[in-house]
Enzyme design. Structure first.
Site, mmCIF file in Angstrom:
data_model
loop_
_atom_site.group_PDB
_atom_site.id
_atom_site.type_symbol
_atom_site.label_atom_id
_atom_site.label_comp_id
_atom_site.label_asym_id
_atom_site.label_seq_id
_atom_site.Cartn_x
_atom_site.Cartn_y
_atom_site.Cartn_z
ATOM 1 N N LYS A 175 11.168 -23.331 -28.367
ATOM 2 C CA LYS A 175 10.164 -22.340 -28.970
ATOM 3 C C LYS A 175 9.294 -23.036 -29.806
ATOM 4 O O LYS A 175 9.753 -23.916 -30.953
ATOM 5 C CB LYS A 175 11.013 -21.215 -29.796
ATOM 6 C CG LYS A 175 10.349 -20.372 -30.640
ATOM 7 C CD LYS A 175 10.799 -19.037 -31.139
ATOM 8 C CE LYS A 175 10.160 -18.113 -31.878
ATOM 9 N NZ LYS A 175 10.970 -17.007 -32.608
ATOM 10 N N ASP A 271 15.140 -6.395 -34.908
ATOM 11 C CA ASP A 271 14.452 -6.090 -33.982
ATOM 12 C C ASP A 271 15.183 -6.053 -32.720
ATOM 13 O O ASP A 271 14.987 -6.666 -31.464
ATOM 14 C CB ASP A 271 13.390 -7.151 -33.833
ATOM 15 C CG ASP A 271 12.079 -6.825 -32.970
ATOM 16 O OD1 ASP A 271 11.955 -5.517 -32.632
ATOM 17 O OD2 ASP A 271 11.493 -7.684 -32.474
#
Length: 594
Positions: A175, A271
Site C-alpha cells: 500500500k 468501515d
C-alpha cells in the site's frame, strides 16, 4: 413507518457517487468495476458502493448481468417533512480528515510552497508539517514493484516481490500512501495509527498479515499479505447476488471471529463492508481476511467516539448521532448479513442524506422474498444486529454464540462487555444486585450458552472467579493494541473482587445485559418470571427517597417513582422492577407508555 428498498450496486456514471468513506462526489467514476455492462434505467441515480481498494480480478459475471446483490425493485420513500440533513457535517468531517483545503479566507496565499499545519480554520500562519515517520528507508532495495491492483483516496496498492532475505521471491501487496496528500496533522496521525494497528493485530487467522513499513521523501510503503482471491463483494455477485444460508454462515463466522478479536483489543474498524474483506485464494473454501484499517481507531472501555466516518450504506445510527463505540461495527455486519442472505441492501436512498434518513428512521424489510424461505433463526440473527438501539445489539462474541451459527462450531473469544457488566454489578447497591440475581434465574437456556462459555474462558479457580482470573484472561489475549486502548485500566475499578469470588450463578447475575434480554421476543415472559423470583428473594419495602437514590435522580422524579411502588405494601411493582432494572432516566421513563 415504511421500508427502504435496495437498488443496483453497479457502477454509475452520471450521478452522485459516495466514496468508500461515505462522501458524495459529483464527478464521473474513474474506476468502473464492470465497465462493459450497460447502465440500467433502474440503476440510474443510485449511489455506488465504492471500494477503497478496487479488486484487480475480473468479474466472473457474464456480460449483460447486472453486477449487484440488490434485486429488490427500487421504490421512492417519501417523508412527511424533510429532516435536517446530516450529510453536510459528515462531508466536512471527511474533508478535514483528508486534508482538503478549508473555505477561502481573505488572507494572502503563503509564498512558501512547503506544507503547513492545518489549524482547522483558525486565522494566521502555521508550522511546517513533519512527515518523517521514522520508518525504514530502503524499500526499493528490498522489493520490486509490479502492477497496480487497487486505488483509493489515500493511496494505491501494488503487487510486489521481495528481492532478498527470508521472503525472497515471495509476492506481497504494498500500500503506497503519498506524502503529498498528507496535508494536515490529522492525516499524518491517521497513517501512524493505521501502521500501529496493522502491526498489533497481525497474526490472527482472519486479519491481513503485516510484514513491514518503509518510507522515502514522497511515499509511505506498507508491505502486507497479498490476498489473491478477490473481494467478498465479487463472490456475492458471482453467486447471483446472495449466498445460501449454509455458505453465509461460513462467511459470517470468519467476519465475526476477526471482529471479536480486534474489539477485545479496544479497536473499532469503522468501515466494515464486503469490499474490505478479501479471500486468500480463488478456492471456494479460501480464508477470508479483513483489510483497510485506515479509518480505524483505538477506543477506551469508557469512551464514545464522535467523528463521523465510514460508508453510507453501512453506517450505524449512533454514528450519525455522533456517539458510538464498537457496536457500530456490529451494525455494519448486520447490513452485510442482510445482503448475504437476501441480495438487497436493508437501507436505500438516492442521495446520502436519503440513505442516512433511512438508516435513522426506516426498518429493514423482512417480508418480501426471499425472507419467507429463510430460517427464523437466521432472521433473528440479522434483526439482533440491525437493532437501532446499540445497547440491544449483539456483540461479536455473542453473535458467534447465536443458535444460527452454533452448528459451525465457531471458536468463542472473550467478550470485553462482560468486564464492563461485572464492574457495574460489583459496584452496585445490594438492592440492585438482588434484582439482577432474580433476573439471572429467568435467563433462557439459549442465552446461558454464551455465559457458560465466557465463564470458562475466564478460567475459574475452585469454582469461582477472582480478580486474578479477570486479570490473567486479559493478559492471555493482550496485544500492543490493547495496551494502546488502555483496556486493562478497567481492572482498577474491579478491586472488590480481590476479597471475593463470583460463582457461576452470581456471574450470570453480573454479566447479564438487561438490554440484550429485552431485545428477545420472549422478554415479557423473562421479566415476569424474574419478578416472581424477586418477590420471593429480594423485594422489600422501599421509600421513594431511597429509590431515587438507587436511580441517581433528584426530588423532581418523586411523583414518577411513586407509581413504581405498590401502595398496598410499599414494595416495587412489576413496572417498578422492570424500570429499576433498566436504570432509565426520568425523561426516558416518562416518554414510554406504561
Amino acid at each position: 413507518m415504511g421500508h427502504c428498498y435496495s437498488r443496483n450496486i453497479s457502477a454509475v456514471e452520471d450521478d452522485e457517487i459516495p466514496t468508500g468513506n461515505g462522501e458524495v462526489s459529483n464527478q464521473p467514476s474513474q474506476n468502473h468495476r464492470h465497465a462493459s455492462i450497460p447502465q440500467s434505467p433502474v440503476a440510474s441515480g443510485t449511489p455506488e458502493v465504492n471500494s477503497y481498494n478496487i479488486s484487480p480480478f475480473q468479474s466472473p459475471l457474464p456480460a449483460g448481468v447486472a453486477p449487484s446483490p440488490a434485486r429488490t425493485p427500487g421504490r421512492k420513500f417519501k417523508w412527511p417533512f424533510p429532516p435536517p440533513s446530516p450529510a453536510k457535517p459528515i462531508m466536512a468531517a471527511l474533508r478535514r480528515r483528508r486534508g482538503a483545503p478549508p473555505q477561502p479566507r481573505d488572507e494572502p496565499i503563503p509564498e512558501d510552497s512547503e506544507d503547513v499545519v492545518d489549524h482547522g480554520g483558525d486565522s494566521g500562519g502555521g508550522e511546517r508539517l513533519d512527515k518523517n515517520f521514522g520508518f525504514g528507508k530502503n524499500f526499493e532495495g528490498k522489493y520490486e514493484l509490479g502492477k497496480e491492483v487497487g486505488r483509493g483516496h489515500f493511496g494505491h496498492t501494488c503487487w510486489a516481490k521481495a528481492k532478498k532475505g527470508k521472503m525472497k521471491n515471495q509476492t506481497v501487496a504494498v500500500k503506497i500512501i503519498s506524502k503529498a496528500k498528507m496535508t494536515s496533522t490529522l492525516s499524518i496521525e491517521d497513517v501512524r495509527r493505521e501502521v500501529k494497528l496493522l502491526k498489533a493485530l497481525s497474526g490472527h487467522r482472519h486479519m491481513v498479515k503485516f510484514y513491514d513499513v518503509y518510507e522515502d521523501a514522497d511515499n509511505v510503503f506498507v508491505v502486507m499479505e497479498l490476498c489473491e482471491g478477490g473481494e467478498l463483494l465479487d463472490r456475492i455477485l458471482a453467486r447471483g447476488g446472495r449466498y445460501p444460508e449454509v455458505d453465509a454462515k461460513r462467511i459470517l463466522v470468519q467476519i465475526l471471529s476477526a471482529t471479536a478479536f480486534f474489539h477485545l483489543q479496544g479497536v473499532v474498524h469503522r468501515d466494515l463492508k464486503p469490499e474490505n474483506f478479501l479471500f486468500t485464494s480463488r478456492n471456494e473454501d479460501a480464508i477470508l481476511k479483513v483489510i483497510d484499517f485506515g479509518l480505524s481507531d483505538f477506543i477506551r472501555y469508557d469512551q464514545r467516539l464522535n467523528d463521523v466516518v465510514g460508508s453510507a450504506y453501512y453506517v450505524a445510527p449512533e454514528v450519525l448521532h455522533r456517539s458510538y463505540s464498537t457496536e457500530a461495527d456490529m451494525w455494519s455486519i448486520g447490513v452485510i448479513s442482510y445482503i448475504l442472505l437476501c441480495g438487497s441492501r436493508p437501507f436505500y436512498g438516492r442521495t446520502e442524506s436519503a440513505i442516512f434518513r433511512c438508516v435513522l428512521r426506516a426498518n429493514p424489510n423482512f417480508e418480501d422474498m426471499p425472507w419467507p424461505s429463510i430460517s427464523p433463526t437466521a432472521k433473528d440473527f440479522v434483526k439482533r444486529l440491525l437493532n437501532k438501539d446499540h445497547r440491544k445489539r449483539m456483540t461479536a462474541a455473542q453473535a458467534l454464540a447465536h443458535p444460527w451459527l452454533r452448528d459451525e462450531n465457531p471458536g468463542l473469544l472473550l467478550d470485553f462487555s462482560v468486564y464492563k457488566l461485572v464492574k457495574s454489578y460489583i459496584r452496585a447497591s445490594p438492592f440492585r444486585r438482588s434484582a439482577l440475581k432474580a433476573l439471572s434465574k429467568a435467563i433462557p437456556d439459549e442465552e446461558l450458552v454464551f455465559l457458560k462459555a465466557q465463564f470458562m474462558l475466564l478460567d475459574p479457580k475452585d469454582g469461582g472467579l477472582s480478580l486474578n482470573c479477570f486479570t490473567m484472561a486479559l493478559t492471555r489475549y493482550a496485544t500492543d493494541a490493547m495496551m494502546e486502548s488502555r483496556l486493562p485500566d478497567i481492572l482498577n475499578t474491579m478491586q472488590p473482587l480481590a476479597q471475593k469470588k463470583l460463582d457461576f450463578e452470581e456471574f450470570c447475575a453480573a454479566a447479564v445485559s438487561v438490554y440484550q434480554l429485552e431485545a428477545l421476543e420472549e422478554w415479557e415472559q423473562i421479566a415476569t418470571s424474574a419478578f416472581e423470583h424477586f418477590e420471593h428473594e429480594g423485594n422489600r419495602i422501599i421509600s421513594v427517597q431511597e429509590l431515587a437514590g438507587e436511580m441517581s435522580v433528584g426530588p423532581s422524579a418523586y411523583p414518577l417513582l411513586k407509581d413504581w411502588i405498590r401502595s398496598s405494601d410499599g414494595k416495587l411493582s412489576f413496572l417498578g422492577y422492570a424500570k429499576f432494572l433498566h436504570g432509565v432516566t426520568v425523561r426516558s421513563s416518562s416518554s414510554r407508555p406504561r
